[in-house]
Design an enzyme around this catalytic site. Structure first.
Site, PDB file in Angstrom:
ATOM      1  N   GLY A 192       0.824  -1.195   0.000  1.00  0.00           N
ATOM      2  CA  GLY A 192       0.000   0.000   0.000  1.00  0.00           C
ATOM      3  C   GLY A 192       0.860   1.249   0.000  1.00  0.00           C
ATOM      4  N   CYS A 193       0.232   2.399  -0.267  1.00  0.00           N
ATOM      5  CA  CYS A 193       0.988   3.644  -0.360  1.00  0.00           C
ATOM      6  C   CYS A 193       1.543   4.073   0.994  1.00  0.00           C
ATOM      7  CB  CYS A 193       0.139   4.744  -0.978  1.00  0.00           C
ATOM      8  SG  CYS A 193      -1.431   5.067  -0.151  1.00  0.00           S
TER       9      CYS A 193
END
Length: 359
Positions: A192-193
């Site tokens: 994920g970011c």
């Protein structure tokens, strides 16, 4: 865009400051990554790509990057709600590209595909990936295969994992940390970011013994594009403009991913305090700025770079790290392409040397 501030305590912080006292003048750190050589025949024989969920933001960004990749050919694009439409009609900024029309996943033919980028929503990917032909290499941009423990997955996402045997084969795709495992993998779970911008600065410091395993506070902020393209009332411009609001306080699903990565490195359970916010805003792609320079999100926009710096807190023995990425590039599609390059033995920067957009 994503911005992360990390506060932590540690008796060894003085060593950290001393170690980076001179700085690197903003230049790229030494490139010590040994890329596998690209076989001559690959210059003419491209890897045939399928993008599942091509009508979302990560699908569009991945397409933008892949059309200039010299060893990739987009052969198949799916989008169930947009099936039958041209990709250019969904994303007019890419209508100059010669791309296949969008089809439903049920109608997709994978016989002429070598690799799949899965850009589907969380919770829908497991059933689709476990039904794909065995010859395919897969990079999954959803969260469905990031958590190694399926019981933790259920706690984080509120549902049973429907492909537990396949989960055991998945490699976590934080490229700079997991490069060798990614190279051998069939299925890579793209991070994920938030976990990307958090783990890239923390893991090297933990490995060097420069941080203590306590009082880790993570204050993260992201632009709204990370929430996807589906319309949601709280994400409307009128609802979000000129403000910041916290969400997922104490139990954001990315905290499980962050703690998993840090715990694996240290072979010890690590817990962190993580609060994300929404805002309207020694590796090639990892840039440690010179002393005193503050990373800005608009200095990584549209690029695969992660820029960071560390600052002493006014409280003795504590420090603050600021780390910034573009959440759709390094936080999603760019890192996915970086993992693709590793899996197929291409130079890792191939198709990713776009410089940040400014202003």
């Amino acid at each position: 865009m994503s911005s992360t501030s990390l506060a932590f305590s540690g008796s060894t912080f003085g060593k950290l400051v001393k170690r980076h006292k001179v700085g690197n003048g903003g230049k790229s750190p030494p490139q010590n990554v040994k890329f596998r050589s690209v076989k001559a025949e690959l210059s003419t024989e491209k890897v045939r790509i399928a993008i599942l969920g091509a009508s979302g933001y990560t699908g569009a960004e991945l397409t933008r990057l892949l059309v200039n990749h010299p060893f990739a050919d987009i052969a198949l694009m799916t989008a169930d709600r947009k099936a039958g439409q041209s990709f250019g009609s969904v994303f007019p900024h890419l209508d100059a590209q010669d791309l296949p029309n969008l089809v439903a996943i049920a109608d997709a033919d994978f016989s002429n595909v070598d690799a799949v980028f899965c850009c589907l929503p969380h919770g829908t990917t497991q059933d689709i990936i476990k039904g794909l032909p065995e010859h395919l290499k897969i990079i999954d941009l959803s969260a469905d295969f990031r958590l190694q423990d399926t019981a933790v997955y259920k706690e984080a996402y509120g549902q049973d994992h429907r492909a537990p045997e396949l989960q055991k084969t998945a490699e976590y795709g934080l490229t700079e940390i997991k490069r060798e495992a990614i190279r051998k993998a069939r299925l890579v779970a793209n991070p994920g970011c938030y976990p990307t911008s958090i783990q890239l600065p923390l893991i090297p410091l933990f490995k060097a013994g420069l941080l203590e395993l306590k009082n880790i506070i993570i204050d993260a902020k992201s632009g709204v594009s990370g929430a996807g393209r589906s319309p949601k009332e709280p994400l409307l411009y009128a609802e979000l403009r000129e403000g910041i609001y916290s969400y997922g306080i104490t139990n954001h699903r990315h905290v499980y991913e962050i703690e998993q990565g840090l715990s694996e490195v240290l072979n010890s359970n690590v817990t962190v305090s993580f609060t994300p916010h929404l805002m309207p805003m020694d590796e090639y792609f990892v840039k440690l700025l010179k002393k005193g320079d503050v990373p800005h999100t608009n200095h990584v926009s549209g690029s695969n770079y992660c820029k960071m710096n560390v600052f002493p807190d006014r409280i003795p023995g504590r420090a603050i790290i600021v780390s910034v990425i573009d959440n759709l590039v390094k936080g999603a599609s760019g890192q996915a392409l970086q993992n693709f390059n590793v899996m197929f033995g291409f130079p890792e920067t191939t198709g990713l040397l776009y410089q940040p957009l400014f202003p």
